[in-house]
Design an enzyme around this catalytic site. Structure first.
Site, PDB file in Angstrom:
ATOM      1  N   ASP A  18       1.121  -1.505  -0.097  1.00  0.00           N
ATOM      2  CA  ASP A  18       0.049   0.230   0.122  1.00  0.00           C
ATOM      3  C   ASP A  18       1.097   1.634   0.275  1.00  0.00           C
ATOM      4  O   ASP A  18       2.460   0.904   0.386  1.00  0.00           O
ATOM      5  CB  ASP A  18      -0.819  -0.162   1.039  1.00  0.00           C
ATOM      6  CG  ASP A  18      -1.386   1.404   1.092  1.00  0.00           C
ATOM      7  OD1 ASP A  18      -2.444   2.038   0.459  1.00  0.00           O
ATOM      8  OD2 ASP A  18      -2.140   1.541   2.562  1.00  0.00           O
ATOM      9  N   SER A  19       0.083   2.247  -0.235  1.00  0.00           N
ATOM     10  CA  SER A  19       1.271   3.682  -0.266  1.00  0.00           C
ATOM     11  C   SER A  19       1.230   4.200   1.397  1.00  0.00           C
ATOM     12  O   SER A  19       2.370   4.871   1.540  1.00  0.00           O
ATOM     13  CB  SER A  19       0.397   4.284  -0.999  1.00  0.00           C
ATOM     14  OG  SER A  19      -0.925   4.821   0.040  1.00  0.00           O
ATOM     15  N   TYR A  50      -0.936   8.554  -2.193  1.00  0.00           N
ATOM     16  CA  TYR A  50      -0.399   8.080  -3.740  1.00  0.00           C
ATOM     17  C   TYR A  50      -1.460   9.036  -4.521  1.00  0.00           C
ATOM     18  O   TYR A  50      -2.394   9.099  -5.426  1.00  0.00           O
ATOM     19  CB  TYR A  50      -0.926   6.554  -4.403  1.00  0.00           C
ATOM     20  CG  TYR A  50       0.632   5.502  -4.186  1.00  0.00           C
ATOM     21  CD1 TYR A  50       1.111   6.912  -3.691  1.00  0.00           C
ATOM     22  CD2 TYR A  50       0.453   4.768  -4.507  1.00  0.00           C
ATOM     23  CE1 TYR A  50       2.530   5.562  -3.523  1.00  0.00           C
ATOM     24  CE2 TYR A  50       1.214   4.053  -3.918  1.00  0.00           C
ATOM     25  CZ  TYR A  50       2.244   4.022  -3.731  1.00  0.00           C
ATOM     26  OH  TYR A  50       3.443   3.553  -3.621  1.00  0.00           O
ATOM     27  N   GLY A  51      -2.545   8.928  -3.980  1.00  0.00           N
ATOM     28  CA  GLY A  51      -4.345   9.420  -4.036  1.00  0.00           C
ATOM     29  C   GLY A  51      -3.784  11.064  -5.165  1.00  0.00           C
ATOM     30  O   GLY A  51      -4.859  11.115  -6.107  1.00  0.00           O
ATOM     31  N   CYS A  81      -3.861  -1.369  -2.207  1.00  0.00           N
ATOM     32  CA  CYS A  81      -4.592   0.003  -2.456  1.00  0.00           C
ATOM     33  C   CYS A  81      -5.363   0.479  -3.357  1.00  0.00           C
ATOM     34  O   CYS A  81      -4.917  -0.449  -4.516  1.00  0.00           O
ATOM     35  CB  CYS A  81      -3.280   0.591  -2.858  1.00  0.00           C
ATOM     36  SG  CYS A  81      -2.696   2.100  -3.107  1.00  0.00           S
ATOM     37  N   ASN A  82      -5.975   0.967  -3.246  1.00  0.00           N
ATOM     38  CA  ASN A  82      -7.045   1.491  -3.982  1.00  0.00           C
ATOM     39  C   ASN A  82      -6.412   2.478  -5.801  1.00  0.00           C
ATOM     40  O   ASN A  82      -6.565   2.066  -6.464  1.00  0.00           O
ATOM     41  CB  ASN A  82      -8.323   2.146  -4.216  1.00  0.00           C
ATOM     42  CG  ASN A  82      -9.635   1.238  -2.696  1.00  0.00           C
ATOM     43  OD1 ASN A  82     -10.441   0.447  -3.506  1.00  0.00           O
ATOM     44  ND2 ASN A  82      -8.970   0.886  -1.325  1.00  0.00           N
ATOM     45  N   THR A  83      -5.392   3.376  -4.540  1.00  0.00           N
ATOM     46  CA  THR A  83      -5.431   3.905  -6.168  1.00  0.00           C
ATOM     47  C   THR A  83      -4.050   3.419  -7.329  1.00  0.00           C
ATOM     48  O   THR A  83      -4.495   3.224  -7.990  1.00  0.00           O
ATOM     49  CB  THR A  83      -4.479   5.664  -5.885  1.00  0.00           C
ATOM     50  OG1 THR A  83      -5.264   5.603  -4.653  1.00  0.00           O
ATOM     51  CG2 THR A  83      -4.138   6.473  -6.038  1.00  0.00           C
ATOM     52  N   GLU A 160      -3.951   9.309   8.594  1.00  0.00           N
ATOM     53  CA  GLU A 160      -2.671   8.945   8.758  1.00  0.00           C
ATOM     54  C   GLU A 160      -1.909   9.602  10.186  1.00  0.00           C
ATOM     55  O   GLU A 160      -0.877   9.463  10.527  1.00  0.00           O
ATOM     56  CB  GLU A 160      -1.616   9.385   7.546  1.00  0.00           C
ATOM     57  CG  GLU A 160      -1.705   8.832   6.297  1.00  0.00           C
ATOM     58  CD  GLU A 160      -1.338   7.627   5.813  1.00  0.00           C
ATOM     59  OE1 GLU A 160      -0.171   7.532   6.572  1.00  0.00           O
ATOM     60  OE2 GLU A 160      -0.908   6.283   5.710  1.00  0.00           O
ATOM     61  N   CYS A 192     -11.087   3.314  -0.477  1.00  0.00           N
ATOM     62  CA  CYS A 192      -9.271   3.606  -0.139  1.00  0.00           C
ATOM     63  C   CYS A 192      -9.028   3.159   0.888  1.00  0.00           C
ATOM     64  O   CYS A 192     -10.462   3.066   1.986  1.00  0.00           O
ATOM     65  CB  CYS A 192     -10.134   5.370   0.589  1.00  0.00           C
ATOM     66  SG  CYS A 192      -8.440   5.676   1.108  1.00  0.00           S
ATOM     67  N   THR A 193      -7.853   2.380   1.217  1.00  0.00           N
ATOM     68  CA  THR A 193      -7.680   1.466   1.811  1.00  0.00           C
ATOM     69  C   THR A 193      -7.611   1.887   4.085  1.00  0.00           C
ATOM     70  O   THR A 193      -7.919   1.408   5.043  1.00  0.00           O
ATOM     71  CB  THR A 193      -6.396   0.685   2.199  1.00  0.00           C
ATOM     72  OG1 THR A 193      -5.991   1.450   1.720  1.00  0.00           O
ATOM     73  CG2 THR A 193      -7.051  -0.647   0.829  1.00  0.00           C
ATOM     74  N   HIS A 194      -7.501   3.442   3.866  1.00  0.00           N
ATOM     75  CA  HIS A 194      -7.589   4.219   5.079  1.00  0.00           C
ATOM     76  C   HIS A 194      -9.059   4.398   5.985  1.00  0.00           C
ATOM     77  O   HIS A 194      -8.672   4.243   6.700  1.00  0.00           O
ATOM     78  CB  HIS A 194      -7.240   5.510   4.512  1.00  0.00           C
ATOM     79  CG  HIS A 194      -5.516   5.552   4.179  1.00  0.00           C
ATOM     80  ND1 HIS A 194      -5.308   4.910   3.733  1.00  0.00           N
ATOM     81  CD2 HIS A 194      -4.891   6.314   4.843  1.00  0.00           C
ATOM     82  CE1 HIS A 194      -3.822   5.020   3.834  1.00  0.00           C
ATOM     83  NE2 HIS A 194      -3.097   5.380   4.710  1.00  0.00           N
TER      84      HIS A 194
END
Ligand code: DGL
Length: 281
Positions: A18-19, A50-51, A81-83, A160, A192-194
């Protein structure tokens, strides 16, 4: 690290990236569903988020990270990571000779199952939503649902920083999700993974009747099913039956190791006690 080909397939690790920290939601699901599997996770915290980055740049990072992870001789790669899934999954799947899994299609399947009204939403980074990957995946596999797709710049940064339920994040979520509330959706895909870390705030804003759908569990189920089908899942019944005990997951970061271990440990749980640094540029 292993020399490619010197380990039986079942015992080779599952690689994931992931980012940053968000993919740890997928890591959690994989560890819970397949505790006997060995996981190697790389968080590109030096270059997140990354978004907002151009698709071409994210694509380059994804290939570079995949090459780094291939040094661990994995049996599968999960793009958590979706992006990165949105812009690089197809290329990675074509280039690598191991199964490659993304988070978009599993999430869309779960979303289609969750809705009763047929009005659904997806939220993600600017990169993910602008790529049109979710819109295409929904059109292909659930053409009858009416989709509201919303980019949510700023939410990742709150996560984050470890801030998931302050007044400020609440206000931002209210503003960003207003079109989804107006559309009357009954299921919201966290693209989005977050965002699973923001579940409480998202649920407060959307109301109890809106089902929040995370792709993390669905992705883990897909990985398990695919590995079991191809005969390379580690189906050993437990620690006591293994010739060697399953090693602990490996966590790699391109950024600050202490930060990754501290925040990552809080987000993932006790399996993340330390991390090793990898340099990518
Ligand atoms: N992991 C990214 C995703 O799922 C979000 C964080 C970022 O922008 O890098 O889209």
């Amino acid at each position: 690290m292993t020399v490619p080909g010197d380990e039986p397939s079942a015992l080779r690790p599952i690689a994931m990236f992931d980012s940053g920290f968000g993919g740890l939601t997928v890591a959690r699901a994989v560890i819970d569903l397949m505790p006997q599997e060995r996981l190697v996770y790389l968080g590109d915290t030096a270059r997140y988020p990354y978004g907002p980055r151009p698709a071409e740049e994210v694509r380059r990072f994804a290939h570079q990270i995949a090459d780094e992870l291939m040094r661990h001789d994995p049996k599968a790669l999960v793009v958590a990571c979706n992006t990165a899934t949105a812009v690089a999954l197809d290329e990675l799947a074509e280039r690598l000779d191991i199964p490659v899994f993304g988070v978009i299609e599993p999430g869309v399947r779960a979303l289609a199952r969750a809705t009763r009204s047929g009005r659904v939403g997806v939220i993600g980074t600017v990169g993910t939503i602008n790529s049109g990957a979710y819109q295409r995946a929904v059109a292909a596999s659930a053409p009858d649902v009416e989709l509201t797709a919303l980019a949510c710049p700023g939410l990742v940064e709150f996560v984050e920083r470890g801030d998931t339920d302050s007044e400020q994040v609440h206000v931002l979520v209210e503003r960003l999700l207003a079109p989804a509330v107006a559309a009357g959706i009954d299921a919201l895909l966290l693209g989005c993974t977050h965002y699973p870390y923001l579940a409480r705030t998202l649920s407060d804003v959307m109301g109890r009747d809106v089902v929040l759908v995370s792709s993390a569990d669905e992705t883990a189920f897909e990985v398990l099913a695919a590995l079991a089908n191809s005969g390379v899942a580690d189906m050993s019944p437990g620690e006591s039956h293994r010739v060697q005990p399953a090693p602990a997951p490996t966590f790699l970061t391109t950024g600050d190791v202490t930060w990754f271990a501290d925040l990552g440990g809080r987000l993932l749980g006790p399996e993340l006690v330390d991390a090793a640094h990898v340099a990518l540029s």
